[in-house]
Design a protein around this motif. Structure first.
Motif, PDB file in Angstrom:
ATOM      1  N   UNK A  56       4.065  -5.807   1.575  1.00 30.19           N
ATOM      2  CA  UNK A  56       2.830  -6.279   0.966  1.00 30.19           C
ATOM      3  C   UNK A  56       1.918  -5.082   0.772  1.00 30.19           C
ATOM      4  N   UNK A  57       1.547  -4.841  -0.474  1.00 28.88           N
ATOM      5  CA  UNK A  57       0.658  -3.701  -0.720  1.00 28.88           C
ATOM      6  C   UNK A  57      -0.792  -4.156  -0.639  1.00 28.88           C
ATOM      7  N   UNK A  58      -1.623  -3.302  -0.070  1.00 32.04           N
ATOM      8  CA  UNK A  58      -3.022  -3.654   0.124  1.00 32.04           C
ATOM      9  C   UNK A  58      -3.855  -3.348  -1.079  1.00 32.04           C
TER      10      UNK A  58
END
Length: 58
Positions: A56-58
């Motif tokens: 999951x990229x922020x």
């Protein structure tokens, strides 16, 4: 004698190509053999039913 034709919705017409290291291929090959499956069958089952972790990229 020829094989019976598959129904049109059962034909596998799409191909996906991936590259593996010798180690990755060996692991998949051995695991598929232990499961008494072809490599293709094993990988399809893993993709469709296995757990896939995603980042999951922020």
């Amino acid at each position: 004698m020829t094989r019976p034709q598959k129904e049109s919705d059962m034909k596998r017409e799409h191909r996906v190509t991936i590259r593996l290291t010798d180690t990755e291929f060996s692991i998949i090959e051995n695991t598929a053999e232990q499961a008494d499956m072809s490599i293709s069958e094993y990988m399809r089952k893993q993709i469709m039913e296995g757990q896939v972790n995603t980042k999951v990229s922020a």
